[in-house]
Design a protein around this motif. Structure first.
Motif, PDB file in Angstrom:
ATOM      1  N   VAL B 292      43.271 103.942  -2.552  1.00 21.35           N
ATOM      2  CA  VAL B 292      43.380 103.605  -3.956  1.00 21.35           C
ATOM      3  C   VAL B 292      42.394 104.478  -4.733  1.00 21.35           C
ATOM      4  O   VAL B 292      41.384 104.918  -4.183  1.00 21.35           O
ATOM      5  CB  VAL B 292      43.088 102.099  -4.134  1.00 21.35           C
ATOM      6  N   PHE B 293      42.712 104.760  -5.981  1.00 21.10           N
ATOM      7  CA  PHE B 293      41.907 105.721  -6.720  1.00 21.10           C
ATOM      8  C   PHE B 293      41.504 105.146  -8.072  1.00 21.10           C
ATOM      9  O   PHE B 293      42.232 105.268  -9.044  1.00 21.10           O
ATOM     10  CB  PHE B 293      42.672 107.032  -6.866  1.00 21.10           C
ATOM     11  N   PRO B 294      40.360 104.480  -8.108  1.00 21.16           N
ATOM     12  CA  PRO B 294      39.908 103.890  -9.363  1.00 21.16           C
ATOM     13  C   PRO B 294      39.544 104.977 -10.381  1.00 21.16           C
ATOM     14  O   PRO B 294      39.005 106.016 -10.009  1.00 21.16           O
ATOM     15  CB  PRO B 294      38.660 103.104  -8.952  1.00 21.16           C
ATOM     16  N   ARG B 295      39.847 104.722 -11.634  1.00 24.49           N
ATOM     17  CA  ARG B 295      39.537 105.679 -12.702  1.00 24.49           C
ATOM     18  C   ARG B 295      38.857 104.965 -13.847  1.00 24.49           C
ATOM     19  O   ARG B 295      39.046 103.761 -14.041  1.00 24.49           O
ATOM     20  CB  ARG B 295      40.829 106.316 -13.232  1.00 24.49           C
ATOM     21  N   HIS B 296      38.138 105.738 -14.639  1.00 26.12           N
ATOM     22  CA  HIS B 296      37.478 105.234 -15.840  1.00 26.12           C
ATOM     23  C   HIS B 296      38.459 104.414 -16.677  1.00 26.12           C
ATOM     24  O   HIS B 296      39.554 104.882 -16.976  1.00 26.12           O
ATOM     25  CB  HIS B 296      36.951 106.416 -16.660  1.00 26.12           C
ATOM     26  N   GLY B 297      38.076 103.186 -17.003  1.00 28.02           N
ATOM     27  CA  GLY B 297      38.911 102.363 -17.877  1.00 28.02           C
ATOM     28  C   GLY B 297      39.769 101.342 -17.156  1.00 28.02           C
ATOM     29  O   GLY B 297      40.273 100.412 -17.788  1.00 28.02           O
ATOM     30  N   TYR B 298      39.942 101.492 -15.857  1.00 25.94           N
ATOM     31  CA  TYR B 298      40.737 100.504 -15.123  1.00 25.94           C
ATOM     32  C   TYR B 298      40.008  99.157 -15.120  1.00 25.94           C
ATOM     33  O   TYR B 298      38.789  99.097 -14.993  1.00 25.94           O
ATOM     34  CB  TYR B 298      40.964 100.935 -13.665  1.00 25.94           C
ATOM     35  N   ASP B 299      40.780  98.082 -15.203  1.00 24.38           N
ATOM     36  CA  ASP B 299      40.183  96.752 -15.173  1.00 24.38           C
ATOM     37  C   ASP B 299      39.744  96.376 -13.757  1.00 24.38           C
ATOM     38  O   ASP B 299      40.326  96.823 -12.770  1.00 24.38           O
ATOM     39  CB  ASP B 299      41.199  95.705 -15.643  1.00 24.38           C
ATOM     40  N   LEU B 300      38.714  95.523 -13.699  1.00 23.41           N
ATOM     41  CA  LEU B 300      38.323  94.862 -12.453  1.00 23.41           C
ATOM     42  C   LEU B 300      38.704  93.399 -12.628  1.00 23.41           C
ATOM     43  O   LEU B 300      38.411  92.800 -13.674  1.00 23.41           O
ATOM     44  CB  LEU B 300      36.817  95.017 -12.231  1.00 23.41           C
ATOM     45  N   THR B 301      39.360  92.841 -11.630  1.00 26.70           N
ATOM     46  CA  THR B 301      39.901  91.490 -11.796  1.00 26.70           C
ATOM     47  C   THR B 301      39.588  90.606 -10.586  1.00 26.70           C
ATOM     48  O   THR B 301      39.286  91.105  -9.490  1.00 26.70           O
ATOM     49  CB  THR B 301      41.435  91.517 -11.959  1.00 26.70           C
ATOM     50  N   ILE B 302      39.673  89.301 -10.813  1.00 25.43           N
ATOM     51  CA  ILE B 302      39.684  88.310  -9.735  1.00 25.43           C
ATOM     52  C   ILE B 302      40.789  87.312 -10.081  1.00 25.43           C
ATOM     53  O   ILE B 302      40.795  86.774 -11.193  1.00 25.43           O
ATOM     54  CB  ILE B 302      38.320  87.601  -9.603  1.00 25.43           C
ATOM     55  N   ASP B 303      41.710  87.131  -9.168  1.00 22.08           N
ATOM     56  CA  ASP B 303      42.861  86.248  -9.415  1.00 22.08           C
ATOM     57  C   ASP B 303      43.543  86.546 -10.752  1.00 22.08           C
ATOM     58  O   ASP B 303      43.883  85.632 -11.506  1.00 22.08           O
ATOM     59  CB  ASP B 303      42.425  84.774  -9.400  1.00 22.08           C
ATOM     60  N   GLY B 304      43.700  87.820 -11.026  1.00 17.60           N
ATOM     61  CA  GLY B 304      44.408  88.208 -12.238  1.00 17.60           C
ATOM     62  C   GLY B 304      43.589  88.143 -13.511  1.00 17.60           C
ATOM     63  O   GLY B 304      44.040  88.557 -14.569  1.00 17.60           O
ATOM     64  N   LYS B 305      42.379  87.634 -13.398  1.00 17.46           N
ATOM     65  CA  LYS B 305      41.527  87.510 -14.592  1.00 17.46           C
ATOM     66  C   LYS B 305      40.552  88.682 -14.651  1.00 17.46           C
ATOM     67  O   LYS B 305      39.892  89.009 -13.670  1.00 17.46           O
ATOM     68  CB  LYS B 305      40.768  86.182 -14.506  1.00 17.46           C
ATOM     69  N   LYS B 306      40.452  89.314 -15.828  1.00 18.61           N
ATOM     70  CA  LYS B 306      39.554  90.452 -15.977  1.00 18.61           C
ATOM     71  C   LYS B 306      38.101  90.006 -15.936  1.00 18.61           C
ATOM     72  O   LYS B 306      37.689  89.113 -16.682  1.00 18.61           O
ATOM     73  CB  LYS B 306      39.838  91.159 -17.306  1.00 18.61           C
ATOM     74  N   ILE B 307      37.323  90.620 -15.048  1.00 20.68           N
ATOM     75  CA  ILE B 307      35.906  90.281 -14.970  1.00 20.68           C
ATOM     76  C   ILE B 307      35.036  91.530 -15.161  1.00 20.68           C
ATOM     77  O   ILE B 307      33.817  91.485 -15.024  1.00 20.68           O
ATOM     78  CB  ILE B 307      35.547  89.597 -13.619  1.00 20.68           C
ATOM     79  N   GLY B 308      35.691  92.649 -15.497  1.00 24.17           N
ATOM     80  CA  GLY B 308      34.931  93.864 -15.708  1.00 24.17           C
ATOM     81  C   GLY B 308      35.842  95.065 -15.810  1.00 24.17           C
ATOM     82  O   GLY B 308      37.069  94.930 -15.873  1.00 24.17           O
ATOM     83  N   ALA B 309      35.225  96.251 -15.842  1.00 24.71           N
ATOM     84  CA  ALA B 309      36.010  97.480 -15.943  1.00 24.71           C
ATOM     85  C   ALA B 309      35.290  98.629 -15.254  1.00 24.71           C
ATOM     86  O   ALA B 309      34.057  98.669 -15.193  1.00 24.71           O
ATOM     87  CB  ALA B 309      36.262  97.828 -17.407  1.00 24.71           C
TER      88      ALA B 309
END
Lengths: 126, 360
Positions: B292-309
Motif C-alpha cells: 500500500v502506498f500512503p500519500r500526503h492528504g490520505y485519511d487515517l481511520t479506525i472503523d471507518g471513522k477519521k482519526i487523522g491524516a
C-alpha cells in the motif's frame, strides 16, 4: 522521446496496439519518465472488463500515484503477470515487456478519437 | 524563475527539472531509488542552493536568536550548529531552521527555500534588538555531500583536518574558494554541507572537485526526489507537509528542540498552555505490511471513522515497505496502535511504529 508509429495513444498517456480485435495496453515512455521509478502496479486480478476513459488500475511510483484509463472498452483477456514482481519493467520497456492488459475490443469505433503517433508527439511537446 | 549556479550541470546530466520554491531544481537525474541507495550505501551529492541563508550580526545577536527560535541558542559555542524552529505567537510554526554560531555577535540562520521571504520579513518584524539581518540567500551556493564515504571525499578536497562531530562546522577553502563546511544534512547518513559564494564557473569547479574525489566511491548526483524519501525514512519533518503554521512543535514531535525553560521566546505562552492541557493530536510514524502506498492528504481511520491524516508518505526504497508520517488523535498515538490508511475507499491496516523507519 520514443513514440512508436504503429500505436494509438490517449491524452492520459496510455498506448494501445491493435491486432484484429485484440488490443494490448500500456503507458507511454513519456508517462513512465514523468512518474519515475514504478514500484507497484495495482490492477485487480479479478478485472474482467475495462471501459473507455475509466480507470482500470493505478500505478504507484516513489513520488506519486497515477490512474490508468481505458483507451477503449473491452473484455480483459490477460493481465501482465510480470508486473507483480518486476514493476520496474514499465520504466525500462514501456512499449514492450511493460504492457499491462490485453483486451478483446468491444467497439472498434471507440479507437477513432485516439491520437496517432504524430499527434501524441505534439501533445508531449516532442 | 531562478537558477542555481549548478543549473548548467543539471541540464548536461539530463536531470528532470521541476519548479520548486521559485527555483529550477533537479528532482531526479535517473532514478530516485538508485540515487536514494547511492546516498545510503556510498555517496550522493545534492544541489540545495535554493535554501536560504540569513546572517544575524550585532551585540544582541544571541538575544535575537533566543527570542525568535525555540531551541536554546545560549548552549551554542562557535562552530556549533543547532536544529530549531521559529514560531508564531499562537504556537504555529513559521519555519524549521538551522542555527550556526560563529561568535557571540554573529549567527547564520539556514531556512527553507519556500519560506525565505516570509521568514526574512518575520525576522525583521521581530527585531527589537537592533541586530543587523542580512539575507544572502541568492548569493550562496550549497552542496550537500551525503553518505558513508562523504568524509573521505570532503577530506580529500578540503585543506583542514575534517575531524568534526555531527552538527559542527568550520570555515575552510575548497578549490581556493572560501567555504563553510558543516557536518549536517537531512538524510540520516554522515554528510557534509558546503556553503560558498561564487560564480557559476567557481561553483562548477567545486562540483567537479567533489565528483573527482568521489569517483572511486561511486559518487552520484542526487535529486530532491530522493532527498524526500531519505528524510522520510528517518522521520524528519518537511515544512509544508508535516509542519506548518497550523501545527505546534510539541504535537509535531519537536519537543526535543523546544526548550520551554530557556526564557521567553515567541510562542512560549501558548506552548505552556498546550503542555498543561495535554496534546490533542500527535505526529506519528506509521507503517504497514500491506502492499500500500500512503500519500500526503490520505485519511487515517479506525472503523471507518477519521482519526487523522497522512502528511508524508511513500514506499521506503530501503525496506520496500510503506512508510508515512501523519497526525492522529492523541489516544491513537502510542507505538503499536493500529490505525488504517484510507485509500481509494478502502481501509488498509497499519501500525504506529518507532523512528527511524530504517534502522542502522
Amino acid at each position: 522521446m520514443n513514440v512508436p508509429e504503429n500505436l494509438k495513444y490517449t491524452k492520459e498517456h496510455e498506448w494501445i496496439s491493435v491486432n484484429g480485435n485484440i488490443g494490448t495496453i500500456g503507458i507511454t515512455d513519456y508517462a513512465q519518465g514523468e512518474l519515475g521509478d514504478v514500484v507497484f502496479v495495482d490492477i485487480d486480478s479479478g478485472l474482467s472488463e475495462i471501459q473507455k476513459n475509466q480507470s482500470f488500475g493505478t500505478i504507484e511510483a516513489v513520488k506519486t500515484v497515477s490512474d490508468m484509463y481505458g483507451p477503449c472498452g473491452g473484455k480483459v483477456l490477460e493481465i501482465n503477470s510480470k508486473l507483480a514482481d518486476s514493476p520496474e519493467i514499465i520504466n525500462s520497456d514501456p512499449f514492450g515487456d511493460g504492457w499491462m492488459v490485453k483486451i478483446e475490443i468491444s467497439d472498434m469505433t471507440e479507437l477513432n478519437d485516439l491520437l496517432d503517433a504524430a499527434a501524441y508527439k505534439k501533445l508531449i511537446g516532442g | 524563475m531562478k537558477k542555481t549556479t549548478f543549473y548548467n550541470i543539471h541540464e548536461k546530466l539530463g536531470a528532470k527539472m521541476v519548479e520548486f520554491a521559485g527555483y529550477y531544481m533537479p528532482i531526479q537525474y535517473n532514478s530516485i531509488i538508485a540515487e536514494h541507495k547511492a546516498v545510503r550505501n556510498a555517496i550522493g551529492v545534492f544541489d540545495v542552493s535554493h535554501m536560504g541563508e540569513v546572517f544575524v550580526t550585532g551585540e544582541k545577536a544571541l538575544d535575537f536568536v533566543q527570542h525568535i527560535t525555540v531551541n536554546d541558542a545560549s548552549k551554542l559555542y562557535p562552530g556549533r550548529v543547532q536544529y530549531s524552529a521559529m514560531l508564531y505567537p499562537d504556537g504555529g510554526i513559521v519555519d524549521d531552521l538551522l542555527v550556526y554560531k560563529f561568535t557571540d555577535e554573529k549567527f547564520l540562520l539556514v531556512i527553507n527555500a519556500s519560506n525565505i521571504e516570509k521568514d526574512f520579513n518575520w525576522m525583521q518584524q521581530n527585531n527589537k534588538f537592533g541586530v543587523e539581518l542580512s539575507n544572502q540567500s541568492d548569493e550562496y551556493s550549497l552542496l550537500a555531500v551525503q553518505g558513508p564515504f562523504s568524509k573521505e571525499v570532503v577530506q580529500a578536497i578540503c585543506d583542514k583536518e575534517l575531524d568534526m562531530e555531527y552538527y559542527h562546522f568550520f570555515e575552510s577553502k575548497v578549490a581556493g574558494i572560501d567555504m563553510i563546511i558543516s557536518r549536517t544534512g537531512y538524510t540520516g547518513e554522515i554528510g557534509y554541507e558546503l556553503y560558498f559564494k561564487g560564480t557559476v564557473a567557481e561553483a562548477e569547479k567545486v562540483w567537479n572537485k567533489v565528483f573527482e574525489a568521489g569517483e572511486k566511491f561511486g559518487i552520484k548526483p542526487a535529486g530532491l526526489g530522493c532527498r524526500d524519501s531519505l528524510r522520510l525514512e528517518m522521520g524528519y519533518c518537511l515544512y509544508g507537509n508535516d509542519i506548518d503554521a497550523t501545527t505546534n512543535p510539541l504535537e509535531a514531535n519537536l519537543g526535543w528542540i523546544t526548550k520551554i525553560n530557556k526564557g521567553d521566546f515567541i510562542g512560549r505562552d501558548v506552548l505552556l498552555k498546550v503542555k498543561a492541557e495535554g496534546l490533542k493530536r500527535k505526529l506519528v510514524p506509521i507503517s504497514s505490511d500491506e502492499k500500500v502506498f500512503p500519500r500526503h492528504g490520505y485519511d487515517l481511520t479506525i472503523d471507518g471513522k477519521k482519526i487523522g491524516a497522512v502528511t508524508s508518505g511513500t514506499v521506503s526504497p530501503t525496506t520496500e515497505k510503506p512508510i508515512a508520517l501523519g497526525y492522529v488523535d492523541f489516544e491513537y498515538s502510542k507505538e503499536g496502535s493500529t490505525v488504517n490508511f484510507f485509500i481509494r475507499g478502502k481501509e488498509v491496516p497499519a501500525k504506529v511504529v518507532s523512528l527511524p523507519f530504517v534502522k542502522k
